[in-house]
Design a protein around this motif. Structure first.
Motif, PDB file in Angstrom:
ATOM      1  N   SER A 143     128.873  24.054  76.508  1.00  0.00           N
ATOM      2  CA  SER A 143     129.681  25.241  76.354  1.00  0.00           C
ATOM      3  C   SER A 143     130.064  26.200  77.122  1.00  0.00           C
ATOM      4  O   SER A 143     131.433  26.555  76.662  1.00  0.00           O
ATOM      5  CB  SER A 143     128.630  26.144  75.771  1.00  0.00           C
ATOM      6  OG  SER A 143     128.064  25.914  74.271  1.00  0.00           O
ATOM      7  N   ARG A 161     129.570  12.014  71.545  1.00  0.00           N
ATOM      8  CA  ARG A 161     129.187  12.437  70.466  1.00  0.00           C
ATOM      9  C   ARG A 161     127.994  10.913  70.927  1.00  0.00           C
ATOM     10  O   ARG A 161     126.943  11.315  71.376  1.00  0.00           O
ATOM     11  CB  ARG A 161     128.540  12.581  69.164  1.00  0.00           C
ATOM     12  CG  ARG A 161     127.030  13.322  68.576  1.00  0.00           C
ATOM     13  CD  ARG A 161     127.630  13.555  67.609  1.00  0.00           C
ATOM     14  NE  ARG A 161     128.132  11.932  66.553  1.00  0.00           N
ATOM     15  CZ  ARG A 161     126.912  11.033  65.989  1.00  0.00           C
ATOM     16  NH1 ARG A 161     125.605  11.221  66.738  1.00  0.00           N
ATOM     17  NH2 ARG A 161     127.617  10.239  65.686  1.00  0.00           N
ATOM     18  N   LYS A 164     123.646  21.007  77.348  1.00  0.00           N
ATOM     19  CA  LYS A 164     124.713  21.059  76.083  1.00  0.00           C
ATOM     20  C   LYS A 164     125.139  23.127  76.300  1.00  0.00           C
ATOM     21  O   LYS A 164     126.551  23.665  76.454  1.00  0.00           O
ATOM     22  CB  LYS A 164     124.101  21.482  74.646  1.00  0.00           C
ATOM     23  CG  LYS A 164     123.564  20.306  74.059  1.00  0.00           C
ATOM     24  CD  LYS A 164     124.434  19.537  72.999  1.00  0.00           C
ATOM     25  CE  LYS A 164     124.878  18.634  72.849  1.00  0.00           C
ATOM     26  NZ  LYS A 164     125.934  17.792  72.058  1.00  0.00           N
ATOM     27  N   ARG A 193     133.844  24.914  78.779  1.00  0.00           N
ATOM     28  CA  ARG A 193     134.410  24.838  77.314  1.00  0.00           C
ATOM     29  C   ARG A 193     135.545  26.459  77.350  1.00  0.00           C
ATOM     30  O   ARG A 193     136.599  26.178  77.335  1.00  0.00           O
ATOM     31  CB  ARG A 193     134.277  24.741  75.762  1.00  0.00           C
ATOM     32  CG  ARG A 193     135.064  24.664  74.764  1.00  0.00           C
ATOM     33  CD  ARG A 193     134.722  24.256  73.830  1.00  0.00           C
ATOM     34  NE  ARG A 193     133.430  24.307  73.267  1.00  0.00           N
ATOM     35  CZ  ARG A 193     132.381  23.757  72.704  1.00  0.00           C
ATOM     36  NH1 ARG A 193     131.932  22.456  72.983  1.00  0.00           N
ATOM     37  NH2 ARG A 193     130.815  24.636  72.172  1.00  0.00           N
ATOM     38  N   ASP A 247     126.052  25.334  68.805  1.00  0.00           N
ATOM     39  CA  ASP A 247     127.648  24.793  69.531  1.00  0.00           C
ATOM     40  C   ASP A 247     128.061  24.339  68.749  1.00  0.00           C
ATOM     41  O   ASP A 247     128.101  23.753  67.798  1.00  0.00           O
ATOM     42  CB  ASP A 247     127.109  24.216  70.479  1.00  0.00           C
ATOM     43  CG  ASP A 247     127.539  23.857  71.544  1.00  0.00           C
ATOM     44  OD1 ASP A 247     129.213  24.606  71.156  1.00  0.00           O
ATOM     45  OD2 ASP A 247     127.935  23.219  72.907  1.00  0.00           O
ATOM     46  N   LYS A 248     129.576  24.310  68.469  1.00  0.00           N
ATOM     47  CA  LYS A 248     130.922  22.821  68.124  1.00  0.00           C
ATOM     48  C   LYS A 248     130.023  21.322  68.335  1.00  0.00           C
ATOM     49  O   LYS A 248     129.830  21.234  69.500  1.00  0.00           O
ATOM     50  CB  LYS A 248     132.136  23.177  68.760  1.00  0.00           C
ATOM     51  CG  LYS A 248     132.373  24.509  68.575  1.00  0.00           C
ATOM     52  CD  LYS A 248     133.493  24.574  68.664  1.00  0.00           C
ATOM     53  CE  LYS A 248     134.699  26.359  69.009  1.00  0.00           C
ATOM     54  NZ  LYS A 248     135.939  26.090  69.556  1.00  0.00           N
ATOM     55  N   GLU A 249     129.924  20.938  67.381  1.00  0.00           N
ATOM     56  CA  GLU A 249     130.283  19.425  67.324  1.00  0.00           C
ATOM     57  C   GLU A 249     131.039  18.378  68.241  1.00  0.00           C
ATOM     58  O   GLU A 249     132.506  18.883  68.419  1.00  0.00           O
ATOM     59  CB  GLU A 249     130.195  19.114  65.927  1.00  0.00           C
ATOM     60  CG  GLU A 249     128.729  18.690  64.814  1.00  0.00           C
ATOM     61  CD  GLU A 249     128.123  18.126  65.296  1.00  0.00           C
ATOM     62  OE1 GLU A 249     128.238  17.405  65.812  1.00  0.00           O
ATOM     63  OE2 GLU A 249     126.698  19.177  64.863  1.00  0.00           O
ATOM     64  N   ASP A 292     121.326  26.669  71.354  1.00  0.00           N
ATOM     65  CA  ASP A 292     122.302  24.927  70.708  1.00  0.00           C
ATOM     66  C   ASP A 292     122.989  24.499  69.257  1.00  0.00           C
ATOM     67  O   ASP A 292     123.865  24.031  69.101  1.00  0.00           O
ATOM     68  CB  ASP A 292     121.033  23.898  71.526  1.00  0.00           C
ATOM     69  CG  ASP A 292     121.347  23.594  73.174  1.00  0.00           C
ATOM     70  OD1 ASP A 292     122.338  24.532  74.179  1.00  0.00           O
ATOM     71  OD2 ASP A 292     120.189  22.890  72.879  1.00  0.00           O
ATOM     72  N   SER A 293     122.454  24.895  68.703  1.00  0.00           N
ATOM     73  CA  SER A 293     122.334  24.210  66.921  1.00  0.00           C
ATOM     74  C   SER A 293     123.922  25.379  66.380  1.00  0.00           C
ATOM     75  O   SER A 293     124.520  25.080  65.677  1.00  0.00           O
ATOM     76  CB  SER A 293     121.488  25.115  66.111  1.00  0.00           C
ATOM     77  OG  SER A 293     121.776  26.474  65.986  1.00  0.00           O
ATOM     78  N   GLN A 300     139.424  17.001  77.072  1.00  0.00           N
ATOM     79  CA  GLN A 300     139.388  17.984  75.787  1.00  0.00           C
ATOM     80  C   GLN A 300     140.011  18.986  75.696  1.00  0.00           C
ATOM     81  O   GLN A 300     140.932  19.477  74.119  1.00  0.00           O
ATOM     82  CB  GLN A 300     138.272  18.306  74.563  1.00  0.00           C
ATOM     83  CG  GLN A 300     137.657  16.040  74.856  1.00  0.00           C
ATOM     84  CD  GLN A 300     138.000  15.211  73.782  1.00  0.00           C
ATOM     85  OE1 GLN A 300     138.515  15.967  73.315  1.00  0.00           O
ATOM     86  NE2 GLN A 300     137.966  13.994  74.841  1.00  0.00           N
ATOM     87  N   TYR A 301     139.532  19.854  76.752  1.00  0.00           N
ATOM     88  CA  TYR A 301     140.480  21.336  76.569  1.00  0.00           C
ATOM     89  C   TYR A 301     141.537  21.755  76.720  1.00  0.00           C
ATOM     90  O   TYR A 301     141.657  23.020  77.127  1.00  0.00           O
ATOM     91  CB  TYR A 301     138.697  22.674  76.165  1.00  0.00           C
ATOM     92  CG  TYR A 301     137.407  22.050  75.736  1.00  0.00           C
ATOM     93  CD1 TYR A 301     138.488  22.160  74.032  1.00  0.00           C
ATOM     94  CD2 TYR A 301     136.745  20.619  76.003  1.00  0.00           C
ATOM     95  CE1 TYR A 301     137.142  21.544  73.086  1.00  0.00           C
ATOM     96  CE2 TYR A 301     136.222  20.824  74.899  1.00  0.00           C
ATOM     97  CZ  TYR A 301     135.429  20.759  73.966  1.00  0.00           C
ATOM     98  OH  TYR A 301     134.741  20.879  72.527  1.00  0.00           O
TER      99      TYR A 301
END
Length: 218
Positions: A43, A23, A39, A46, A15-17, A12-13, A73-74
């Motif tokens: 991912s 958020r 999370k 996306r 991953d993109k913000e 998870d760390s 967003q994608y």
């Protein structure tokens, strides 16, 4: 829930913000116990959208609009997301969040019971490149015939929460009484997907469990 917690936290760390609005929406939803995609599923979505480049996505289960706004967003600028929700308060919040995100042209919210709306979409001969199933878990199997007809050949069906926080492997008598019907129906749904001649399916132990099912071209 299935992978080691330390490994999951590390992944998870990486991953993109999220954009700031998403958020804050995620934070608010979690604080109010609104179920939204985890999370790892973010991912995965996306990645799949980047890979499949769908022109049309159908989501069954809008909640407050987090996942539809996230997916928007994608997708390509000309692509569109249609999402279904029946709870009035969540519809209100989803519309508000969609407006704040500036996604009113890319996201259509259909209001009502998914069982009725799916049949209506089928009558209109709608077809979708990708379908994201994230509604009432006990209804997945009931929705499947209409979902199949609405998915283009070669299209992708993504079903979330299919391993029920690991409870799916338990005996139905080890599951709390109020969850036994959902437990039974989800097992049936997983069997139907994995043994279908019309889908090629993989079950992924991420989040609360996800299946990816490609509709085979005959």
């Amino acid at each position: 829930m299935i992978t080691d917690e330390r490994i999951a936290a590390y992944i998870d760390s990486l991953d993109k913000e999220l954009p700031e609005f998403l958020r804050q929406l995620e934070k608010k939803a979690l604080s109010e116990y609104v179920p939204i995609i985890k999370k790892p599923v973010q991912s995965l979505l996306r990645f799949l959208i980047a890979n499949k480049k769908p022109d049309s996505i159908l989501e069954v289960g809008t909640a407050v609009g987090f996942s539809s706004i996230f997916m928007s967003q994608y997708i390509k600028e000309e692509a569109h997301i249609t999402t279904i929700e029946k709870m009035e308060e969540r519809i209100r919040q989803a519309k508000e969040n969609r407006k704040t995100a500036g996604k009113e042209n890319q996201i259509t919210i259909l209001e009502g019971d998914a069982a009725d709306i799916l049949k209506s979409l089928k009558q209109q001969e709608k077809m979708y490149d990708m379908i994201f199933m994230d509604a009432a878990k006990g209804q997945y199997l009931n929705f499947l015939p209409d979902i199949f007809d609405l998915l283009r050949p070669g299209g992708l069906l993504i079903s979330d929460n299919v391993l029920q926080d690991g409870d799916i492997v338990e005996s139905r008598y080890a599951v709390t009484r109020r969850n036994r019907t959902i437990h039974f129906r989800m097992r049936e749904y997983l069997y139907a997907l994995t043994h279908s001649d019309s889908f090629e399916t993989v079950v992924l132990p991420i989040g609360d469990g996800v299946t990816l099912s490609t509709k085979l071209v005959k």
